[in-house]
Design an enzyme around this catalytic site. Structure first.
Site, mmCIF file in Angstrom:
data_model
loop_
_atom_site.group_PDB
_atom_site.id
_atom_site.type_symbol
_atom_site.label_atom_id
_atom_site.label_comp_id
_atom_site.label_asym_id
_atom_site.label_seq_id
_atom_site.Cartn_x
_atom_site.Cartn_y
_atom_site.Cartn_z
ATOM 1 C CG HIS A 95 -0.183 0.200 2.537
ATOM 2 N ND1 HIS A 95 0.571 -0.795 3.111
ATOM 3 C CD2 HIS A 95 -0.076 1.267 3.368
ATOM 4 C CE1 HIS A 95 1.105 -0.365 4.235
ATOM 5 N NE2 HIS A 95 0.741 0.889 4.418
ATOM 6 C CG ASP A 97 1.552 5.326 4.670
ATOM 7 O OD1 ASP A 97 1.186 4.149 4.867
ATOM 8 O OD2 ASP A 97 2.677 5.743 4.983
ATOM 9 C CG HIS A 242 4.978 1.143 2.959
ATOM 10 N ND1 HIS A 242 4.319 2.228 2.426
ATOM 11 C CD2 HIS A 242 4.498 0.997 4.210
ATOM 12 C CE1 HIS A 242 3.483 2.718 3.315
ATOM 13 N NE2 HIS A 242 3.558 1.980 4.416
ATOM 14 N NE ARG A 257 2.415 6.246 8.584
ATOM 15 C CZ ARG A 257 1.287 5.694 8.152
ATOM 16 N NH1 ARG A 257 1.209 4.387 7.948
ATOM 17 N NH2 ARG A 257 0.220 6.428 7.934
HETATM 18 C C1 SIN Z 1 3.077 1.205 7.760
HETATM 19 O O1 SIN Z 1 3.186 2.401 7.935
HETATM 20 O O2 SIN Z 1 2.368 0.751 6.883
HETATM 21 C C2 SIN Z 1 3.875 0.266 8.629
HETATM 22 C C3 SIN Z 1 5.221 0.008 8.063
HETATM 23 C C4 SIN Z 1 6.017 -0.890 8.940
HETATM 24 O O3 SIN Z 1 5.588 -1.240 10.034
HETATM 25 O O4 SIN Z 1 7.117 -1.273 8.530
#
Ligand code: SIN
Length: 271
Positions: A95, A97, A242, A257
């Site tokens: 995905h 974000d 990611h 994050r």
């Molecule tokens: C995310 O922000 O999607 C999580 C990424 C992660 O935990 O590596």
């Protein structure tokens, strides 16, 4: 800005000794450009806490906020946490974000405090290379299309909303142009997109399945970041998708994050 390339076109690891908190304004702009060009920027051994992370994040732009944090965690942070009681972890599908927003994210910045002994890597896939690899007629088809991005159930608990219909849905071009580099990138992802607006239900499902396979299986457009405590990773959501690998159960992983507000996605050269 000195860095080691993670792959020839994707990912940059900043040289040891880089201290994000002492960056000048010019270095902040360089960091944004590097993220736009390389998709992912890794900085190791950063001394930060939740407050200095938010202070740094504000230098990148306006930050998205949540309302569900305990008082000691600033509202600009999303807590990324999994441990012995977790049945799942955040971000375990390809995905970009929060693409359901009308004004979508630019950079995300994830800082890890606790990591498993092994595993818990984050994988990144380059949507510029993914788009470039398609044939010109297929690129032309995609450039004429828009997709509907809906908030999904997994996003409820982070948003403070009580019901899905309180969360936004948006239509975005299937291919978007980066405002800094001028490069076109594929902009559909399995976590948020529900359909391609201009196609029938069957055509839309088939096209999306083909594009998601293209993203997931094209390993030469991907890189993988191995975390250590105090590693900070920036990714440009306009450039990469990611996927967080949840392969470390029952070990624990804890990070924070923040997400920088970008702009409404646009395509510079629509058909
Ligand atoms: C995310 O922000 O999607 C999580 C990424 C992660 O935990 O590596």
């Amino acid at each position: 800005m000195q860095y080691l390339a993670i792959t020839p076109k994707l990912g940059a690891e900043l040289e040891p000794g880089t201290e994000l908190t002492s960056f000048s304004d010019a270095e902040i702009e360089e960091l944004k450009l590097l993220a736009a060009e390389r998709g992912v920027v890794v900085a190791r051994d950063q001394t930060m806490d939740v407050h200095s992370q938010v202070g740094f994040g504000r230098r990148l732009g306006a930050l998205m906020e949540t309302t569900v944090n305990p008082p000691e965690i600033p509202d600009e942070l999303i807590v990324i946490k999994a441990g012995p009681k977790s049945k799942s972890a955040a971000g375990t599908a390809w995905h970009s974000d929060v693409t359901s927003e009308a004004v979508t994210p630019g950079l995300s910045m994830l800082r890890m405090e606790q990591v498993p002994d092994s595993g818990g890597d984050t994988l990144f896939a380059d949507m510029v290379q993914a788009f470039d690899a398609l044939s010109p007629p297929f690129q032309a088809l995609l450039k004429g299309l828009t997709a509907r991005h809906d908030s999904r159930g997994h996003y409820l608990y982070r948003s403070g909303a009580k019901r899905l219909d309180e969360l936004p849905s948006s239509n975005h071009p299937v291919v978007r142009t980066h405002p800094l580099t001028g490069r076109d990138a594929l902009y559909v992802n399995a976590a948020f997109v529900s359909c391609i607006n201009e196609l029938s239900k069957t055509e839309s499902a088939s096209l999306l399945a083909m594009l998601y396979d293209h993203v997931a299986y094209s390993v030469s457009f991907q890189c993988r970041v191995r975390w250590a405590p105090n590693t900070v990773v920036f990714w440009d959501n306009r450039v990469v998708q990611h996927h967080a690998a949840f392969d470390y159960y029952p070990d624990a992983r804890l990070g924070y994050r923040l997400t920088v507000v970008g702009e409404a996605p646009t395509l510079a050269t629509a058909n």
